[in-house]
Design a protein around this motif. Structure first.
Motif, PDB file in Angstrom:
ATOM      1  N   PRO A   1       0.816  -1.224   0.000  1.00 54.93           N
ATOM      2  CA  PRO A   1       0.000   0.000   0.000  1.00 54.93           C
ATOM      3  C   PRO A   1       0.847   1.269   0.000  1.00 54.93           C
ATOM      4  O   PRO A   1       0.543   2.222  -0.738  1.00 54.93           O
ATOM      5  CB  PRO A   1      -0.824  -0.124   1.287  1.00 54.93           C
ATOM      6  CG  PRO A   1      -0.876  -1.582   1.569  1.00 54.93           C
ATOM      7  CD  PRO A   1       0.464  -2.113   1.134  1.00 54.93           C
ATOM      8  N   GLU A   2       1.912   1.283   0.819  1.00 54.95           N
ATOM      9  CA  GLU A   2       2.789   2.459   0.875  1.00 54.95           C
ATOM     10  C   GLU A   2       3.522   2.673  -0.447  1.00 54.95           C
ATOM     11  O   GLU A   2       3.713   3.812  -0.887  1.00 54.95           O
ATOM     12  CB  GLU A   2       3.801   2.306   2.013  1.00 54.95           C
ATOM     13  CG  GLU A   2       3.206   2.378   3.412  1.00 54.95           C
ATOM     14  CD  GLU A   2       2.726   1.030   3.930  1.00 54.95           C
ATOM     15  OE1 GLU A   2       2.514   0.103   3.097  1.00 54.95           O
ATOM     16  OE2 GLU A   2       2.560   0.911   5.154  1.00 54.95           O
TER      17      GLU A   2
ATOM     18  N   ALA B   1       2.094   9.470  -5.626  1.00 56.08           N
ATOM     19  CA  ALA B   1       2.589  10.781  -5.203  1.00 56.08           C
ATOM     20  C   ALA B   1       3.693  11.300  -6.116  1.00 56.08           C
ATOM     21  O   ALA B   1       3.898  12.514  -6.238  1.00 56.08           O
ATOM     22  CB  ALA B   1       3.080  10.711  -3.759  1.00 56.08           C
TER      23      ALA B   1
ATOM     24  N   ARG C   1       2.481   1.762  -3.459  1.00 58.32           N
ATOM     25  CA  ARG C   1       1.524   2.279  -4.453  1.00 58.32           C
ATOM     26  C   ARG C   1       1.215   3.751  -4.193  1.00 58.32           C
ATOM     27  O   ARG C   1       1.078   4.540  -5.135  1.00 58.32           O
ATOM     28  CB  ARG C   1       0.248   1.436  -4.437  1.00 58.32           C
ATOM     29  CG  ARG C   1       0.462   0.024  -4.981  1.00 58.32           C
ATOM     30  CD  ARG C   1      -0.832  -0.684  -5.310  1.00 58.32           C
ATOM     31  NE  ARG C   1      -0.578  -2.024  -5.844  1.00 58.32           N
ATOM     32  CZ  ARG C   1      -0.272  -2.289  -7.101  1.00 58.32           C
ATOM     33  NH1 ARG C   1      -0.162  -1.287  -7.980  1.00 58.32           N
ATOM     34  NH2 ARG C   1      -0.053  -3.531  -7.513  1.00 58.32           N
ATOM     35  N   ASP C   2       1.130   4.134  -2.934  1.00 59.30           N
ATOM     36  CA  ASP C   2       0.916   5.553  -2.595  1.00 59.30           C
ATOM     37  C   ASP C   2       2.099   6.399  -3.058  1.00 59.30           C
ATOM     38  O   ASP C   2       1.918   7.512  -3.571  1.00 59.30           O
ATOM     39  CB  ASP C   2       0.714   5.725  -1.090  1.00 59.30           C
ATOM     40  CG  ASP C   2      -0.640   5.214  -0.607  1.00 59.30           C
ATOM     41  OD1 ASP C   2      -1.523   4.985  -1.456  1.00 59.30           O
ATOM     42  OD2 ASP C   2      -0.787   5.028   0.619  1.00 59.30           O
TER      43      ASP C   2
END
Length: 388
Positions: free
Chosen positions: A255-256, A263, A258-259
């Motif tokens: 998840p991090e 960004a 992909r974030d």
């Protein structure tokens, strides 16, 4: 490698239990290759894996090996109350049926749970750390002391043999105070990746054959530091306007990651997937980038070498074994400076510079074979079995 005839004097096949916690990645590849190769040589091989961090492809391949038994035991990476249940489950497996000759734990958690035993006759305990936790340069002094103390106690009291996968890991083990007479170095082995997958992998992302592609393969975890690579590519992107990046992997930081890709604003240039294995994807890369915080001997590095691909790696265990700096790749300081990594990516993508790296990489095609790795591991098992 030829097995010593005196060792081969043990004619029966051995009963071997292989135990792994992080079921996937390089340690997973090593585990699968050992299970498969040892079974083909006539040994009775059973496997224990943890479903907690298991990759679907790993589980499918493990079950396809048709071993006499595959056991699922929930093991978590971090220490906790669940370790008691996992330890008891492993004890039941080890004690049930005909005794095992060898119990081989892979990774720190599986190694810690599989090795302790009561006084008296027991299966010979073998441990392969696949990178000691203490090799992580970001680990604080307190953490280094605690993890190091645990590893040394287990090595001295509950380990019959410890296999390091690189000379760097061997030197680190000695620095922790582990007994030299229990240590050996067996470098990981790989099967050359299927080169015909390159066009398939690129086509799946709509990437043309003439686009420069940086590649990453690894578990999305603190150790593999994928966020370093995303930041480095963001830094280098304006200087490499046509370059793309393919990231192969899954894990607890997905998840991090992909974030971070979102960004960066480079979603159309950074592709993250777990649809392909590392060996399938590596031929599609022009250059492999390894931003890891620590390693013992990375499988993907060996696969890239076998495919004749240049590499950039942080200065981690095994890097200098495979990469000749300024020859078939670049080794950058492992200090978290992503600008340094970005500059190395820009330098290596320069057409003339890349041509020289590629020629050197093709001349240094890896000779690290799976058969040699299995030969040497089997020899260790036979020597230990003679003692029991």
């Amino acid at each position: 490698m030829n097995i010593d005839p005196s060792i081969r004097g043990i004619h029966r096949g051995l009963r071997i239990l292989q135990v792994l916690e992080p079921s996937g990645g390089g340690s997973g590849r090593h585990f699968l290759d050992l299970c498969c190769g040892l079974k083909q040589r006539g040994h009775h091989v059973e496997a224990v894996y943890s479903p907690v961090r298991a990759e679907d492809s790993f589980v499918r391949e493990l079950k396809s090996l048709d071993l006499p038994a595959v056991h699922s035991v929930a093991m978590k990476r971090a220490p906790g109350p669940s370790d008691i249940a996992a330890f008891r489950a492993l004890r039941r497996i080890i004690k049930s049926g005909e005794p095992f000759d060898i119990v081989h734990g892979h990774s720190s958690k599986a190694g810690a749970l599989a090795r302790p035993h009561l006084p008296g006759r027991h299966a010979q305990r073998v441990y392969t750390p696949h990178a000691f936790r203490t090799m992580d340069p970001t680990l604080g002094k307190g953490g280094r002391f605690v993890y190091g103390l645990i590893e040394v106690i287990l090595a001295r009291l509950f380990t019959d043999h410890l296999i390091c996968v690189s000379e760097d890991e061997h030197i680190h083990a000695l620095s922790l105070g582990m007994p030299e007479n229990k240590l050996s170095v067996i470098v990981n082995g790989v099967t050359p990746p299927p080169l015909d997958m390159a066009s398939t992998v690129r086509a799946s992302f709509g990437i043309s054959s003439d686009t420069f592609v940086f590649g990453f393969v690894g578990r999305l975890s603190h150790q593999k530091a994928p966020e370093r690579l995303i930041e480095a590519f963001r830094n280098a992107a304006s200087r490499l306007p046509d370059a793309q990046m393919i990231m192969i992997g899954s894990g607890e930081l997905e998840p991090e990651v992909r974030d971070a890709i979102a960004a960066s604003g480079l979603q159309n240039r950074i592709r993250l997937t777990s649809a392909f294995t590392g060996s399938q994807a590596v031929p599609a890369f022009d250059l492999l980038v390894m931003p890891s915080r620590y390693e013992a001997m990375s499988y993907v590095m060996l696969e890239a070498a076998a495919a004749g691909k240049p590499m950039i790696s942080t200065d981690v265990g095994g890097a200098s074994t495979v990469i000749g700096h300024d020859s078939n790749g670049l080794i950058v300081a492992n200090d978290g400076d992503t600008a340094r990594l970005a500059n190395a990516m820009v330098e290596s993508a320069d057409p003339e510079r890349y041509r020289a790296l590629r020629i050197a990489a093709e001349e240094k095609m890896s000779s690290f074979s799976v058969e040699a790795m299995i030969d040497k591991t089997e020899a260790v098992y036979y020597r230990l079995a003679k003692k029991s």
